[in-house]
Design a protein around this motif. Structure first.
Motif, short mmCIF file in Angstrom:
data_model
loop_
_atom_site.label_atom_id
_atom_site.label_comp_id
_atom_site.label_asym_id
_atom_site.label_seq_id
_atom_site.Cartn_x
_atom_site.Cartn_y
_atom_site.Cartn_z
N ASP A 154 50.39 48.34 24.09
CA ASP A 154 50.72 49.14 22.91
C ASP A 154 52.13 49.71 23.07
O ASP A 154 52.61 49.93 24.19
N SER A 186 46.36 53.47 16.03
CA SER A 186 46.23 52.01 15.93
C SER A 186 47.32 51.47 15.02
O SER A 186 47.96 52.22 14.27
N THR A 187 47.51 50.16 15.09
CA THR A 187 48.47 49.53 14.20
C THR A 187 48.09 49.75 12.74
O THR A 187 48.96 50.00 11.90
N ALA A 240 54.69 48.07 17.13
CA ALA A 240 53.37 48.63 17.39
C ALA A 240 52.77 48.10 18.70
O ALA A 240 52.10 48.82 19.42
N ARG A 241 52.99 46.82 18.97
CA ARG A 241 52.50 46.21 20.20
C ARG A 241 53.52 45.19 20.67
O ARG A 241 54.36 44.74 19.89
N MET A 250 49.29 55.57 21.09
CA MET A 250 49.02 54.12 21.22
C MET A 250 49.43 53.68 22.61
O MET A 250 50.56 53.23 22.84
#
Lengths: 468, 468
Positions: A108, A46-47, A205-206, A92
């Motif tokens: 992601d 996850s972030t 990250a996204r 991710m």
């Protein structure tokens, strides 16, 4: 002070922290030229985990090396210093629901490009980026390297397709720029700046990406062109007559075709004649009312009348289309199987391609007579993958690799182009950039790097060297 | 120490340095909200002169304010401090020969957008940017503000159309990034960073821009839509069915139409019915073999069957097409002539336009019951020029201007959009950005500003406030 590896394992759990032999698959780059053993590989899910990892590394003074699909051709995603922590995006991989009416999707950073293509297919939408590594390359890496590929001349590079970003900064803070609009002029275009920053300013990250409707029909042709100048002229004609349909304008040479046919026995070339240069043209349309085959056939006819096109065939099935594309796509593989090779990722203004090919050939033949030149790439944006194989009967380049690279970089620079078109600088091309770009440009980049990463822990030694 | 004005006149000659009354036409912004008297207006005729001016100002500690066509709606191109030097681009207006085969052109930063359109016309090429101010706006200003306009959803914003730049840095050094290729990943994308930097990081002196072939045919239609949701759905349908032809997808409301018809007596509306919202659709093609009118007519038919389109007409002549466009283009003028107004430059994801319109109306009516809302703009990229006129019978907004602006900015932000879609921040929206964007984002921008302009002399007080 806690052992940083222990602290990182604590943050990530056993699945999220790999060290020793488990870290080995992440250690070396695609071409096996770079990569020291890292302290370990962090695989945040996850972030928040990614941010905690980066923060812990910063506190411990450890270098952080972001890694997507590890397909960099410039050594940008592996460690060059001991005790670095590779932050892999591989866990991710969530893909959001596409927003049909807006033409966008949140993903992601670890999503593999081909997985995104597959996920979009049932929705009648596409993410218009295609490149050789799409089965491995991950969105975060594609953003970090500002990937281009074969449709960039039509739909843009990654920087043109990114609407919003979420980025873990070098100190572990998170910048949430996950907006979903093209028009956002509220200050500097940070979202664009991160594209092509090669993980030296933070880790993506996204992302929110722009989508397009999938075309409803395609038309493809494989053409034998009389020479490179003819290919350039025909390309310009196609942009004028069928520009809004053009989704592919790939070229390769007979040197490359011969190598591919030699080493890949299942490959088939089915036109009657051969020539110096081949063009793979692809048109696509979202409308079923466009006579796409006719438009392509007329263009071919014109090209033949003008003696630009020597021979050609329209694909009459998707199988034939796939066969055409394979001839282009197997260019790197054919050459790899021939033995030692040198790769150069050049771009010049599209109208200058033929001049580059001609001047480049003279230069290369002067450096090592008989060296085999295999240029292929993207005619629409002037991106030439200018690859070399040793002269027939030789297995090496007689120690001239650096000389080729520098001479070709200087030629591209002189012609208003780039020696790092779509693969970036990574570790491989920093010195080349220092030589071919003005000091002021390199200084501006160093200032940027210092502003975002004052402690220099984020992918150090990539893109620009900074004195701390 | 020499008087800086004397030194600047020496550099520029009498035609290049305006002060006193001669400087007056450059002093105030377009909306007459900003602008102190400058020390003078420098009008360099070359990059070298511009660089010498900037260097002299830096040495004298004078603020430098770059000014293109002075059409900023956010006060970004006039002085806010005494003794500032306005650097006008108005004497740098050379247009190079277009490179037909590459699709690019080199221009000076002072070229007016409409002059570029005119210069390209005989070559069969176009620079695909159209906006209301094109008769005054200059390329350098368009780059500085990352202009968008009505074709941005198709061809991109300025950042997507700039290939290379030459920039005079805050210390007077010149960065020559005049490369002519789309693919140039040799480090950070400085050329993109300068787009939208509003003259705070340097002054664009020259640019190489991307060109496209002029289409050979167009088809236009003016449609009455049943509501905003219908307009959004129909827009999505058009992207799917005719996406590669779409060059215009403009909307306006009946409030705006009524104001325009009221104040511009020569304006004609010729459809039978009226509705809440209108769509101006334009298709274009480089191929003469595309049945463009049929494609548009079929789309209309589908829209009527689906009860999205209430009424509509295809333009059957270029005169009629011009009449359709004028209805859209006169929206700002009609509203201006009605009296006091408030302008908001919003973007939301295109699919969210109808939701924004609905929620925005409730908010505005709560703030000032009966306020007249006149949204118009670019459906393809979700850019809404959300303008207000006072309630019937009132001539002002009862002191609520700030309340409207903040509430609408918050709504756009909440919906994943922007409160500064294509006009930038300038001086007008810095506080709004500080409130609506996370501190980390504003801090990153301040760090960027400090890195490029450590002494803070380049367009200070625009885009981001920096403590020196």
């Amino acid at each position: 002070m806690t052992d940083p590896a222990v602290a990182l394992r604590e943050i990530l759990g056993p699945k999220g922290w790999l060290s020793g032999d488990d870290a080995e698959p992440f250690q070396r780059d695609w071409l096996d030229r770079y990569g020291l053993q890292p302290l370990g590989v962090a695989r945040p899910a996850s972030t928040a985990e990614m941010a905690a990892v980066v923060k812990a590394c910063r506190q411990a003074g450890l270098a952080v090396v972001p890694q997507g699909g590890n397909t960099s051709l410039c050594g940008g995603a592996v460690a060059a210093q001991p005790n670095a922590v590779i932050v892999s995006l591989s866990r991710m991989t969530a893909i959001g629901e596409p927003d049909q009416e807006s033409g966008s999707i949140a993903v992601d950073a670890g999503v593999v490009l081909a997985a995104l293509h597959d996920a979009l297919e049932p929705h009648g939408l596409m993410f218009p980026m295609h490149l050789g590594a799409e089965g491995s390359a991950r969105i975060g890496g594609l953003i970090g390297t500002n990937a281009g590929g074969s449709q960039a001349f039509r739909y843009g590079m990654m920087q043109d397709l990114v609407l919003g970003l979420e980025v873990v900064m070098p100190d572990g803070a998170v910048w949430d720029g996950l907006r979903a609009v093209q028009k956002d002029n509220a200050g500097y275009q940070l979202r664009k700046l991160f594209c092509g920053s090669e993980g030296t300013l933070g880790i993506v990250a996204r992302a929110i990406l722009r989508l397009y409707p999938t075309p409803k029909q395609q038309a493809s042709a494989l053409l034998v062109m009389s020479d490179f100048a003819a290919a350039v002229s025909f390309g310009a004609f196609l942009r004028g007559e069928a520009g809004e349909f053009l989704t592919g304008l790939e070229f390769f040479s007979d040197v490359g075709l011969a190598l591919a046919l030699k080493h890949l026995p299942d490959l088939a070339y089915q036109l009657e004649s051969r020539g110096d240069v081949y063009l793979l043209v692809e048109l696509a349309s979202g409308s079923t009312r466009v006579p796409l085959d006719d438009i392509l056939a007329s263009a071919l006819e014109w090209g033949m009348e003008q003696r630009l096109v020597v021979d050609g065939a329209l694909a009459n099935s998707s199988a034939q289309r796939a066969r055409f594309w394979r001839l282009r796509e197997e260019q790197p593989e054919g050459q790899r199987l021939e033995g030692e090779q040198l790769k150069h990722d050049i771009s010049v203004p599209p109208g200058a391609i033929a001049r580059f090919i001609e001047a480049g050939a003279k230069i290369c033949d002067n450096i090592l007579p008989g060296v085999r030149i295999n240029p292929f790439g993207h005619l629409g944006d002037g991106n030439i993958h200018y690859n070399l194989s040793p002269p027939e009967g030789r297995s090496d380049f007689n120690g001239k690799a650096g000389e080729f690279a520098e001479a070709l970089a200087a030629l591209a620079t002189e012609m208003g182009g780039s020696f790092a078109a779509e693969h970036g600088l990574g570790r491989a091309k920093i010195a080349m950039a220092d030589r071919n770009r003005a000091p002021i440009e390199r200084d501006l980049m160093a200032q940027l790097k210092r502003a975002f990463d004052p402690q220099g822990t984020m992918n150090p030694g990539v893109l620009v060297r900074v004195r701390q």
